[in-house]
Design a protein around this motif. Structure first.
Motif, PDB file in Angstrom:
ATOM      1  N   THR A  57       0.753  -1.213  -0.064  1.00 25.35           N
ATOM      2  CA  THR A  57      -0.039   0.061  -0.021  1.00 25.35           C
ATOM      3  C   THR A  57       0.700   1.392  -0.188  1.00 25.35           C
ATOM      4  N   ILE A  58       1.841   1.335   0.856  1.00 21.85           N
ATOM      5  CA  ILE A  58       2.635   2.516   1.204  1.00 21.85           C
ATOM      6  C   ILE A  58       3.690   2.699  -0.227  1.00 21.85           C
ATOM      7  N   ALA A 101      -6.921   2.224  -1.207  1.00 23.20           N
ATOM      8  CA  ALA A 101      -8.088   2.214  -0.377  1.00 23.20           C
ATOM      9  C   ALA A 101      -8.726   1.085  -0.235  1.00 23.20           C
ATOM     10  N   ALA A 102      -8.769   0.538  -1.378  1.00 28.22           N
ATOM     11  CA  ALA A 102      -9.595  -1.010  -1.358  1.00 28.22           C
ATOM     12  C   ALA A 102      -8.594  -2.006  -0.561  1.00 28.22           C
ATOM     13  N   SER A 103      -7.265  -1.940  -0.825  1.00 30.06           N
ATOM     14  CA  SER A 103      -6.398  -2.655  -0.158  1.00 30.06           C
ATOM     15  C   SER A 103      -6.682  -2.451   1.359  1.00 30.06           C
ATOM     16  N   GLY A 122      -9.690  -4.239   2.673  1.00 34.15           N
ATOM     17  CA  GLY A 122      -9.689  -5.698   2.889  1.00 34.15           C
ATOM     18  C   GLY A 122      -8.953  -6.167   4.195  1.00 34.15           C
ATOM     19  N   ASP A 123      -8.060  -5.098   4.500  1.00 34.09           N
ATOM     20  CA  ASP A 123      -7.371  -5.358   5.977  1.00 34.09           C
ATOM     21  C   ASP A 123      -8.398  -5.229   7.020  1.00 34.09           C
ATOM     22  N   GLU A 124      -9.057  -4.074   6.954  1.00 32.88           N
ATOM     23  CA  GLU A 124     -10.114  -3.792   7.712  1.00 32.88           C
ATOM     24  C   GLU A 124     -11.096  -4.958   8.064  1.00 32.88           C
ATOM     25  N   ALA A 125     -11.520  -5.606   6.941  1.00 27.26           N
ATOM     26  CA  ALA A 125     -12.639  -6.605   6.936  1.00 27.26           C
ATOM     27  C   ALA A 125     -11.959  -7.723   7.679  1.00 27.26           C
ATOM     28  N   MET A 126     -10.567  -7.891   7.468  1.00 23.21           N
ATOM     29  CA  MET A 126     -10.116  -9.001   7.980  1.00 23.21           C
ATOM     30  C   MET A 126     -10.081  -8.895   9.727  1.00 23.21           C
ATOM     31  N   HIS A 127      -9.497  -7.741  10.040  1.00 23.27           N
ATOM     32  CA  HIS A 127      -9.675  -7.219  11.443  1.00 23.27           C
ATOM     33  C   HIS A 127     -11.233  -7.548  11.901  1.00 23.27           C
ATOM     34  N   TRP A 128     -12.129  -7.266  11.359  1.00 21.07           N
ATOM     35  CA  TRP A 128     -13.596  -7.277  11.764  1.00 21.07           C
ATOM     36  C   TRP A 128     -13.941  -8.898  11.734  1.00 21.07           C
TER      37      TRP A 128
END
Lengths: 192, 126
Positions: free
Chosen positions: A2-3, A163-165, A168-174
């Motif tokens: 991402t970075i 942002a989509a990447s 995906g990370d936030e969804a995994m956390h959730w």
């Protein structure tokens, strides 16, 4: 990754120069071709960059809040060691997101929003590990929705991909937090 | 003239439908999408929602609004809120709310129905 993607954006000064040059060039071409509507392309690009700054700053604000929330959880004394380690790991992800977003805002010529001094979290209602995880899960779900609301309106496609990447990370956390709470980790085929 | 009358009839019908068609239960679920930035009782990344209806836009104390929202000038009701949350960046250019919006009309109605209840609930707004 991402970075790296965000780092591909031109630096602040270069971006402004690039946009100015693009405006002039597009206007000139449009006028020469007798197609006035194309003369609006440059101004529209500048507006797009402004909108992208607003959208990225909204996301940055949410990331800063998530960092503070995980700090509250980690310091609460309510989390078992393994769960606390996970919380700190997730907090690290949010810090990485925030750093990348702040850099992107700066490169677009904007000013990254500052973290709030106090988020007025419901500390009095966090009395168990489950309470902390439920609260964190609510923020992660909100973050998924926030990025879902950002991706389609970001004007820069590389930023939309980044942002989509993060989405995906936030969804995994959730999902992991829901699993830890004994809930169906992936309750639906689509997020909203 | 007929077109103008039809427009206002449609506008009124639309606003009326918002008041009656929303399902607060579904709206509570939709509100979970807002929680990365908003809370009912407290200012966070976005301003608090308690007391929303009847409040002038950009007027919550101790919240740093954009100048665009400070100047927006509307009072929040079903109609003004529906217009804003459908497309915040288009409705108030310069708003800090960088979000595409709630595009589905029924979802907006549900969300507004929930907000009407929750933002006036003393237990949720302590």
């Amino acid at each position: 990754m991402t970075i790296t993607k965000l780092d591909l954006l031109p630096a602040r000064g270069k971006r402004r120069t690039f946009l100015s040059g693009f405006t002039l060039s597009a206007t000139a071409i449009a006028l020469l071709a007798g197609r006035e509507r194309l003369g609006l392309v440059g101004a529209a690009s500048a507006q797009t960059a402004n909108n992208d700054v607003t959208i990225l700053n909204s996301a940055l604000g949410a990331e800063q809040q998530a960092i503070a929330a995980y700090q509250l959880g980690a310091d609460s004394g309510l989390l078992q060691k393994g769960v606390k380690d996970l919380a700190v790991q997730f907090q690290g992800h949010h810090k990485a997101h925030a750093d990348a977003l702040a850099k992107a805002v700066t490169k677009l010529g904007g000013k990254p929003v500052a973290a709030l001094k106090d988020y007025s979290f419901p500390k009095d209602k966090l009395k168990s590990q489950n309470d902390v995880l439920t609260f964190a899960a609510s923020l992660e779900k909100g973050a998924v929705s926030a990025y879902l609301g950002a991706v389609p309106i970001l004007g820069d496609r590389d930023l939309a991909k980044a942002a989509a990447s993060i989405l995906g990370d936030e969804a995994m956390h959730w999902a992991v937090l829901r699993q830890a709470l004994g809930q169906n980790p992936v309750p639906d085929a689509f997020v909203s | 003239m007929r077109l103008l009358a039809a427009f206002f009839v449609a506008l009124f019908a639309s606003a009326s439908a918002l008041a009656t068609d929303g399902n607060a239960g579904r709206g509570e679920e939709i509100y979970t999408r807002c929680l990365a930035c908003h809370a009912l009782a407290h200012n966070r990344v976005g301003p608090r929602h308690c007391g929303l209806f009847g409040r002038k836009a950009g007027s919550v104390p101790n919240y740093a609004y954009s100048s665009a929202m400070k100047k927006y000038g509307v009072t929040w009701n079903e109609e003004t809120l529906a217009r804003f949350i459908e497309n915040p960046l288009r409705t108030v250019p310069g708003t800090k709310m960088g979000y595409a919006g709630v595009k589905d009309r029924q979802e907006r109605a549900d969300l507004i129905a929930y907000l009407k209840q929750a933002t006036a609930d003393p237990k949720l707004c302590e």
